[in-house]
Every structure is written in structure tokens, then in C-alpha cells.
Scaffold this motif. Structure first.
Motif, PDB file in Angstrom:
ATOM      1  N   GLU A  35     -13.514  32.880  33.515  1.00 52.13           N
ATOM      2  CA  GLU A  35     -12.151  33.378  33.332  1.00 52.13           C
ATOM      3  C   GLU A  35     -11.219  32.266  32.875  1.00 52.13           C
ATOM      4  N   GLU A  36     -11.357  31.098  33.474  1.00 53.76           N
ATOM      5  CA  GLU A  36     -10.511  29.973  33.099  1.00 53.76           C
ATOM      6  C   GLU A  36     -10.760  29.577  31.650  1.00 53.76           C
ATOM      7  N   ARG A  77      -9.089  29.350  26.013  1.00 52.51           N
ATOM      8  CA  ARG A  77      -9.323  29.638  24.591  1.00 52.51           C
ATOM      9  C   ARG A  77      -8.252  30.565  24.033  1.00 52.51           C
ATOM     10  N   ARG A  78      -7.888  31.562  24.810  1.00 54.25           N
ATOM     11  CA  ARG A  78      -6.877  32.500  24.341  1.00 54.25           C
ATOM     12  C   ARG A  78      -5.539  31.803  24.152  1.00 54.25           C
ATOM     13  N   GLY A  79      -5.206  30.908  25.075  1.00 53.06           N
ATOM     14  CA  GLY A  79      -3.966  30.152  24.924  1.00 53.06           C
ATOM     15  C   GLY A  79      -3.985  29.296  23.678  1.00 53.06           C
ATOM     16  N   GLY A  80      -5.140  28.695  23.377  1.00 51.01           N
ATOM     17  CA  GLY A  80      -5.268  27.895  22.163  1.00 51.01           C
ATOM     18  C   GLY A  80      -5.128  28.744  20.920  1.00 51.01           C
ATOM     19  N   GLY A 117       2.316  29.159  17.025  1.00 47.65           N
ATOM     20  CA  GLY A 117       3.023  27.900  17.182  1.00 47.65           C
ATOM     21  C   GLY A 117       3.737  27.855  18.515  1.00 47.65           C
ATOM     22  N   ASP A 118       4.626  26.932  18.675  1.00 45.84           N
ATOM     23  CA  ASP A 118       5.359  26.817  19.931  1.00 45.84           C
ATOM     24  C   ASP A 118       6.524  27.791  19.906  1.00 45.84           C
TER      25      ASP A 118
END
Length: 137
Positions: free
Chosen positions: A57-58, A63-66, A73-74
Motif C-alpha cells: 500500500e505504501e 508511486r501514485r504521488g509521483g 506539477g506542484d
């Protein structure tokens, strides 16, 4: 339409719930009558399986956050800039009164603050009564 990924997430949640339920049953037994060595080994195996699910899960969320970072972008730039500017504004000293004189230039304010603290922490000459140097034999 839900894809394989949605089913995989539901399967992992169900498996995690089942593992947590089994661990809770074993913990209740341990609190009551105690566990045999085989039961303890089974509990440790359940914990290891649960840790593997937590790691997957982590990794998924990492990966999803990346991916979101690469795609969007930010997105918080304006928010963080507003916070930083507000903090800078809050900590700034735009003017300072020195008695009846209003100091507005940063150089005057800085000089006044420096001289205030220099005077505050400087050693003052000793006054009052003192013993002469050769008082004690």
C-alpha cells in the motif's frame, strides 16, 4: 467502468481485514488462556503477511504521488507562497518609534535595534561599595 486495479484494492482491503481479525482472535486468546508455541508462530506469520500488505500500500501511494507530481506539477505553489509571504510580512518591522522619533528606513531600524541590544548586554562599570584590594591577608 471499474478496472482490475479497483478489484485489486478491494481484495487487499478484504485480506487485510481478515488478517486483522485473525490477529485479534489470537490476541484475545493470549490474554485469556495463553497461546501455544505453534499459535505464536501462526500469529507472527499473520503479522508478516500484514506487513507485506502495508508495504505494498505504501509503495502504491508513493508511486501514485509521483505520478501526480509528474502530471500536475506542484499544485500548491500559490498556497505555499502565500504562507511564506505572510510569515515574512508578520515578522517584518516596517517602522519603529524611538521616543518621539519615527524610524522608517530599514537601516535606521537596524542601527537602533543593534545599539539597543549592544547597550543592554554590555558590561557596566561597577558602582557602590567595594573592599580594597589588600583587605584579606
Amino acid at each position: 467502468m471499474m478496472g482490475r486495479g479497483a478489484n485489486l484494492g478491494a481484495d487487499l482491503r478484504a485480506c487485510k481485514g481478515a488478517l486483522l481479525d485473525q490477529i485479534k482472535v489470537l490476541d484475545d486468546l493470549a490474554d485469556g488462556q495463553g497461546l501455544s508455541p505453534d499459535d505464536w508462530l501462526w500469529r507472527y506469520a499473520l503479522e508478516a503477511s500484514l506487513m507485506e500488505i502495508y508495504k505494498s500500500e505504501e509503495l502504491f501511494w508513493q508511486r501514485r504521488g509521483g505520478q501526480n507530481w509528474l502530471l500536475k506539477g506542484d499544485a500548491n505553489t500559490a498556497y505555499f507562497q502565500a504562507i511564506a509571504n505572510g510569515r515574512r510580512r508578520k515578522c517584518a518591522i516596517p517602522f519603529l518609534w524611538d521616543g518621539d522619533v519615527l524610524l522608517e528606513s530599514p537601516e535606521d531600524i537596524s542601527t537602533h535595534i543593534y545599539s539597543f541590544y549592544k547597550e543592554l548586554f554590555s558590561a557596566e562599570p561597577r558602582g557602590g561599595v567595594s573592599l580594597c584590594a589588600n583587605f584579606w591577608p
